[in-house]
Design a protein around this motif. Structure first.
Motif, PDB file in Angstrom:
ATOM      1  N   MET A 178       9.588   1.905  -8.227  1.00  0.00           N
ATOM      2  CA  MET A 178       8.468   2.709  -8.718  1.00  0.00           C
ATOM      3  C   MET A 178       7.153   1.966  -8.556  1.00  0.00           C
ATOM      4  SD  MET A 178       9.131   4.556 -12.356  1.00  0.00           S
ATOM      5  CE  MET A 178      10.733   5.315 -12.304  1.00  0.00           C
ATOM      6  N   GLY A 179       7.183   0.846  -7.823  1.00  0.00           N
ATOM      7  CA  GLY A 179       5.960   0.079  -7.614  1.00  0.00           C
ATOM      8  C   GLY A 179       5.149   0.674  -6.477  1.00  0.00           C
ATOM      9  N   MET A 180       4.584  -0.184  -5.668  1.00  0.00           N
ATOM     10  CA  MET A 180       3.742   0.314  -4.573  1.00  0.00           C
ATOM     11  C   MET A 180       4.614   0.978  -3.508  1.00  0.00           C
ATOM     12  SD  MET A 180       1.449  -3.124  -4.265  1.00  0.00           S
ATOM     13  CE  MET A 180       0.128  -2.482  -3.277  1.00  0.00           C
ATOM     14  N   GLY A 181       4.119   2.114  -2.990  1.00  0.00           N
ATOM     15  CA  GLY A 181       4.793   2.752  -1.865  1.00  0.00           C
ATOM     16  C   GLY A 181       5.651   3.935  -2.254  1.00  0.00           C
ATOM     17  N   GLU A 182       5.986   4.743  -1.250  1.00  0.00           N
ATOM     18  CA  GLU A 182       6.873   5.897  -1.420  1.00  0.00           C
ATOM     19  C   GLU A 182       8.242   5.491  -0.849  1.00  0.00           C
ATOM     20  OE1 GLU A 182       7.388   9.206  -2.590  1.00  0.00           O
ATOM     21  OE2 GLU A 182       9.271   8.584  -1.658  1.00  0.00           O
ATOM     22  N   PRO A 183       9.228   5.279  -1.721  1.00  0.00           N
ATOM     23  CA  PRO A 183      10.527   4.775  -1.235  1.00  0.00           C
ATOM     24  C   PRO A 183      11.131   5.624  -0.129  1.00  0.00           C
ATOM     25  CG  PRO A 183      10.453   4.747  -3.642  1.00  0.00           C
ATOM     26  CD  PRO A 183       9.200   5.435  -3.188  1.00  0.00           C
ATOM     27  N   THR A 190      10.519   9.238  -6.290  1.00  0.00           N
ATOM     28  CA  THR A 190       9.833   9.769  -5.112  1.00  0.00           C
ATOM     29  C   THR A 190       8.717  10.722  -5.535  1.00  0.00           C
ATOM     30  OG1 THR A 190      10.080  11.050  -3.071  1.00  0.00           O
ATOM     31  CG2 THR A 190      11.539  11.646  -4.877  1.00  0.00           C
ATOM     32  N   SER A 191       7.707  10.797  -4.692  1.00  0.00           N
ATOM     33  CA  SER A 191       6.636  11.763  -4.932  1.00  0.00           C
ATOM     34  C   SER A 191       7.056  13.156  -4.475  1.00  0.00           C
ATOM     35  CB  SER A 191       5.371  11.319  -4.194  1.00  0.00           C
ATOM     36  OG  SER A 191       5.657  11.155  -2.816  1.00  0.00           O
ATOM     37  N   GLY A 192       8.264  13.256  -3.889  1.00  0.00           N
ATOM     38  CA  GLY A 192       8.774  14.589  -3.520  1.00  0.00           C
ATOM     39  C   GLY A 192       8.912  14.792  -2.027  1.00  0.00           C
ATOM     40  N   GLY A 241       0.840  -1.194   0.000  1.00  0.00           N
ATOM     41  CA  GLY A 241       0.000   0.000   0.000  1.00  0.00           C
ATOM     42  C   GLY A 241       0.869   1.235   0.000  1.00  0.00           C
ATOM     43  N   CYS A 242       0.262   2.386   0.252  1.00  0.00           N
ATOM     44  CA  CYS A 242       1.027   3.642   0.255  1.00  0.00           C
ATOM     45  C   CYS A 242       0.246   4.709   1.006  1.00  0.00           C
ATOM     46  CB  CYS A 242       1.289   4.102  -1.177  1.00  0.00           C
ATOM     47  SG  CYS A 242       2.290   5.607  -1.268  1.00  0.00           S
ATOM     48  N   PRO A 243       0.943   5.536   1.814  1.00  0.00           N
ATOM     49  CA  PRO A 243       0.234   6.577   2.566  1.00  0.00           C
ATOM     50  C   PRO A 243       0.091   7.902   1.812  1.00  0.00           C
ATOM     51  CG  PRO A 243       2.521   6.495   3.254  1.00  0.00           C
ATOM     52  CD  PRO A 243       2.367   5.460   2.171  1.00  0.00           C
ATOM     53  N   VAL A 244       0.643   7.994   0.577  1.00  0.00           N
ATOM     54  CA  VAL A 244       0.784   9.328  -0.022  1.00  0.00           C
ATOM     55  C   VAL A 244      -0.514   9.843  -0.658  1.00  0.00           C
ATOM     56  CG1 VAL A 244       2.026  10.664  -1.770  1.00  0.00           C
ATOM     57  CG2 VAL A 244       3.274   9.163  -0.260  1.00  0.00           C
ATOM     58  N   ASN A 245      -1.364   8.964  -1.123  1.00  0.00           N
ATOM     59  CA  ASN A 245      -2.704   9.378  -1.555  1.00  0.00           C
ATOM     60  C   ASN A 245      -2.752  10.192  -2.843  1.00  0.00           C
ATOM     61  OD1 ASN A 245      -5.464   9.317  -1.288  1.00  0.00           O
ATOM     62  ND2 ASN A 245      -5.558  11.154   0.010  1.00  0.00           N
ATOM     63  N   CYS A 246      -1.896   9.876  -3.791  1.00  0.00           N
ATOM     64  CA  CYS A 246      -1.996  10.525  -5.103  1.00  0.00           C
ATOM     65  C   CYS A 246      -3.352  10.130  -5.726  1.00  0.00           C
ATOM     66  CB  CYS A 246      -0.857  10.071  -6.016  1.00  0.00           C
ATOM     67  SG  CYS A 246       0.772  10.466  -5.346  1.00  0.00           S
ATOM     68  N   GLN A 247      -4.034  11.124  -6.261  1.00  0.00           N
ATOM     69  CA  GLN A 247      -5.436  10.900  -6.642  1.00  0.00           C
ATOM     70  C   GLN A 247      -5.605  10.060  -7.901  1.00  0.00           C
ATOM     71  OE1 GLN A 247      -8.215  12.165  -4.626  1.00  0.00           O
ATOM     72  NE2 GLN A 247      -6.362  11.930  -3.396  1.00  0.00           N
ATOM     73  N   PHE A 248      -4.530   9.905  -8.672  1.00  0.00           N
ATOM     74  CA  PHE A 248      -4.614   9.142  -9.921  1.00  0.00           C
ATOM     75  C   PHE A 248      -4.128   7.709  -9.741  1.00  0.00           C
ATOM     76  CE2 PHE A 248      -0.837  11.783  -9.599  1.00  0.00           C
ATOM     77  CZ  PHE A 248       0.152  10.813  -9.591  1.00  0.00           C
ATOM     78  N   CYS A 249      -3.860   7.278  -8.509  1.00  0.00           N
ATOM     79  CA  CYS A 249      -3.130   6.027  -8.277  1.00  0.00           C
ATOM     80  C   CYS A 249      -3.995   5.002  -7.558  1.00  0.00           C
ATOM     81  CB  CYS A 249      -1.882   6.349  -7.447  1.00  0.00           C
ATOM     82  SG  CYS A 249      -1.015   4.880  -6.881  1.00  0.00           S
ATOM     83  N   MET A 250      -4.018   3.778  -8.085  1.00  0.00           N
ATOM     84  CA  MET A 250      -4.800   2.711  -7.454  1.00  0.00           C
ATOM     85  C   MET A 250      -4.216   2.302  -6.109  1.00  0.00           C
ATOM     86  SD  MET A 250      -7.429   1.768  -9.187  1.00  0.00           S
ATOM     87  CE  MET A 250      -7.783   0.160  -8.506  1.00  0.00           C
ATOM     88  N   THR A 251      -2.892   2.316  -6.013  1.00  0.00           N
ATOM     89  CA  THR A 251      -2.262   1.892  -4.752  1.00  0.00           C
ATOM     90  C   THR A 251      -2.701   2.789  -3.597  1.00  0.00           C
ATOM     91  OG1 THR A 251      -0.359   1.026  -5.940  1.00  0.00           O
ATOM     92  CG2 THR A 251      -0.037   1.480  -3.614  1.00  0.00           C
ATOM     93  N   ALA A 252      -2.899   4.082  -3.914  1.00  0.00           N
ATOM     94  CA  ALA A 252      -3.304   5.017  -2.870  1.00  0.00           C
ATOM     95  C   ALA A 252      -4.601   4.565  -2.203  1.00  0.00           C
ATOM     96  CB  ALA A 252      -3.472   6.411  -3.463  1.00  0.00           C
ATOM     97  N   ARG A 253      -5.469   3.912  -2.973  1.00  0.00           N
ATOM     98  CA  ARG A 253      -6.757   3.478  -2.420  1.00  0.00           C
ATOM     99  C   ARG A 253      -6.604   2.403  -1.344  1.00  0.00           C
ATOM    100  NH1 ARG A 253     -10.971   5.729  -5.716  1.00  0.00           N
ATOM    101  NH2 ARG A 253      -9.897   7.486  -6.669  1.00  0.00           N
TER     102      ARG A 253
END
Ligand code: SF4
Length: 376
Positions: free
Chosen positions: A187-192, A223-225, A136-148
């Motif tokens: 670049m898979g699931m998660g924010e490295p 990274t998402s930044g 999963g991932c905590p970053v919540n990018c709105q275009f990303c399935m993993t964020a859900r």
């Protein structure tokens, strides 16, 4: 001789269990072997067996005395992530759903490619693995399935390494493979960078010459930044390449698409971190830019992206958004993608369109896990 005797009669009641053996370097393993009264060279021997020979159980390491193998089986359990689902696309892409020891799942992708010369002759193969750093991932990018999925947990270094070993095994790629150019993208699931220590430890393990022997220059971390980690990453010795997932050129839009934007200081802080990043002589920083129809794919966006990159040795990877269920965006038209690329190039910014790969096999990251897809 004495250490060999100690090794054979070893009875390490006081020794602690080994955490995450796949994420340990030769020196770490040597130190643990020392706790057992074993000679230090066992550390490198075990590392080589795990990472280059890719044994799948302690019992396979024939060079170790049987008693030692038995102790390791009891004190240091480990396994590669198991293949819970395997989805092959017509273009050769294979998307994996991998199950970790506690049942959590992550996704990893095998992307084969051929490099051609000007006459269209195949020169060599190139392989890229895309791996995950978090379930999963905590970053919540709105275009990303993993964020859900939200964040289930971060992976250990060994679990990150294990994805690479699993894919190398599935596709018959040898450690340090000569003709086969193995690229690795985090670049898979998660924010490295929200799992920084484990990610960097996995890089050290994967690039060690006695192991898989990957080149840091062929590894990219995206990274998402996370701004403070960009600076820290820049100071790492033998670091991989850096990609930053940008996706918008105004704070208003970036905040809407990537809600971490404001907390990270906005585009100004991100651009400053990118500018301060110490690039090697022939290195470029990569902006990843997911194109969303009617949202961020206008020529004005392209001009702002070029302006943001002024004076920065950067290139842009353009990614036409991969449609995912329940996500309210649309893929850009091929014309819009081409026009966006032309505008960037006209501004002097190298821009590449990433070919969509394996679309028919749930190619949007997070789709397999979210849909509970586990069929073989
Ligand atoms: S795009 Fe990357 S950082 Fe953003 S939510 Fe998805 S996995 Fe996390």
């Amino acid at each position: 001789m004495e250490s060999r005797r100690a090794e054979l009669r070893t009875a390490p009641q006081h020794a602690e269990a080994w955490e995450d053996p796949l994420g340990l370097m030769p020196d770490d393993l040597a130190a643990r072997a020392g706790e057992f009264g074993w000679p230090r060279f066992r550390g490198r021997q075990i590392f080589n067996a795990l990472q280059a020979q890719r044994v799948q159980s302690w019992d396979e390491i024939a060079a170790l005395p049987q008693r030692a193998r038995q102790h390791l089986a009891a004190m240091a359990p480990w396994s590669w992530p198991a293949v819970a689902g395997r989805f092959a696309a017509a273009d050769g892409t294979v998307r994996y759903l991998l199950r970790l020891g506690d049942g959590e799942t992550v996704e990893a992708v095998y992307l084969p490619d051929e490099i051609f010369d000007a006459e269209g002759r195949a020169l060599r193969r190139r392989t890229t693995f895309c791996i995950s750093t978090q379930a999963g991932c905590p970053v919540n990018c709105q275009f990303c399935m993993t964020a859900r999925l939200g964040l289930k947990r971060s992976l250990t270094a060994g679990e990150i390494v294990g994805q690479v070993l699993r894919l190398m095994h599935e596709h018959g790629i040898a450690a340090g493979a000569g003709g086969e150019r193995l690229n690795l993208v985090y670049m898979g699931m998660g924010e490295p960078f929200l799992n920084y220590a484990a990610v960097m430890q996995s890089v050290r393990v994967l690039t060690h010459g006695a192991g898989a022997g990957l080149s840091p220059r062929r590894i990219t971390i995206s990274t998402s930044g996370i701004v403070d980690k960009i600076a820290r990453f820049g100071a790492e010795p033998n670091r991989p390449r850096l990609a930053i997932s940008l996706n918008a050129t105004t704070d208003e839009l970036r905040q809407r698409l990537m809600p971490l934007n404001r907390a990270q200081g906005g585009l100004a802080a991100l651009a400053a971190a990118a500018r301060a990043f110490p690039l090697g002589p022939r290195e470029r920083l990569t902006w990843e830019y997911v194109l969303l129809a009617g949202v961020n794919d206008s020529l004005a966006d392209a001009r702002r992206l070029a302006a943001l990159s002024a004076g920065l040795r950067a290139k842009v990877n353009l990614i036409a958004w991969n449609a995912g269920p329940e996500i309210p965006f649309a893929p850009p038209s091929p014309d819009a993608v081409a026009a966006f690329q032309r505008q960037l190039r006209a501004s002097g910014l190298p821009a590449y369109v990433r070919r969509p790969r394996g679309r028919e096999v749930y190619a949007a990251c997070g789709q397999l896990s979210r849909q509970g897809v586990v069929a073989e």
